[in-house]
Write a protein that holds these residues in place. Sequence first.
Motif, short mmCIF file in Angstrom:
data_model
loop_
_atom_site.label_atom_id
_atom_site.label_comp_id
_atom_site.label_asym_id
_atom_site.label_seq_id
_atom_site.Cartn_x
_atom_site.Cartn_y
_atom_site.Cartn_z
N SER A 16 0.84 -1.22 0.00
CA SER A 16 0.00 0.00 0.00
C SER A 16 0.87 1.26 0.00
CB SER A 16 -0.95 -0.01 1.20
OG SER A 16 -0.20 0.01 2.42
N GLN A 17 2.03 1.22 0.67
CA GLN A 17 2.93 2.37 0.64
C GLN A 17 3.54 2.54 -0.75
OE1 GLN A 17 5.66 1.63 3.90
NE2 GLN A 17 4.55 3.09 5.20
N GLU A 65 2.09 1.69 -3.60
CA GLU A 65 1.03 2.25 -4.44
C GLU A 65 0.83 3.73 -4.16
OE1 GLU A 65 -2.63 0.04 -4.57
OE2 GLU A 65 -1.55 -1.86 -4.71
N ARG A 66 0.88 4.12 -2.87
CA ARG A 66 0.71 5.54 -2.52
C ARG A 66 1.86 6.37 -3.11
NH1 ARG A 66 -0.14 5.59 3.07
NH2 ARG A 66 2.09 5.60 3.35
N LEU A 85 3.67 5.68 -5.75
CA LEU A 85 3.52 5.74 -7.20
C LEU A 85 2.41 6.73 -7.59
CD1 LEU A 85 3.96 1.99 -8.14
CD2 LEU A 85 5.53 3.86 -8.65
N SER A 86 1.34 6.78 -6.83
CA SER A 86 0.26 7.69 -7.17
C SER A 86 0.66 9.15 -6.94
CB SER A 86 -1.01 7.36 -6.38
OG SER A 86 -0.84 7.66 -5.01
N GLN A 87 1.57 9.36 -5.94
CA GLN A 87 2.02 10.73 -5.69
C GLN A 87 2.95 11.20 -6.79
OE1 GLN A 87 3.65 10.55 -1.72
NE2 GLN A 87 1.66 10.80 -0.78
#
Length: 176
Positions: free
Chosen positions: A168-169, A171-172, A174-176
């Motif tokens: 989850s970190q 993914e976060r 990458l989204s940032q």
Amino acid sequence: TRMMAALLPLQNAVAEIRIHGPQAARAHELIEKAREQESRPSDREKNSEMPSPPPLGPGLSVSVKNAEFTFPDGDAPVLRGISLEITAGQFVAFVGPSGAGKSTLADLLLGIHSPLGGSVQVGGYSPQTIRESRPGSIAYVPQQPGMVSGSIAQNVALGLEDSDIDGSQVERALSQ
């Protein structure tokens, strides 16, 4: 003619090793130093008198005043008399010919190297203070970014063991 075509990549690889060998040795020294510091948590307690770094916001200002730097194995300064101010949130690019000191200046801003003269501050603190107390809060995008052999998650969480990677970190990030 056929042999020359096969030897050219080998010659280029040898040249790259000669050029980047000292930098790789320095990276290994820094990794070893970080591992030693991790194994001694009491050192952090001893440094508790160090002022806490500023809270992270949209950006931190950068101030370089009359900075000088010479590599330990160098004869002459790579950087001399460098002064600049970067306001919080400003985007900056260092542009110039090969060997002009762009990467060395970036290393000073990241706290990888310390200036031998002058000063470098990020948000009013030394880059080393920011880097040690808030890892990952200052970074730069290199001219030729690279990836390690492995998954995207392993590249995002570079340096962590596979078992320590939090999906989850990743993914976060990458989204940032």
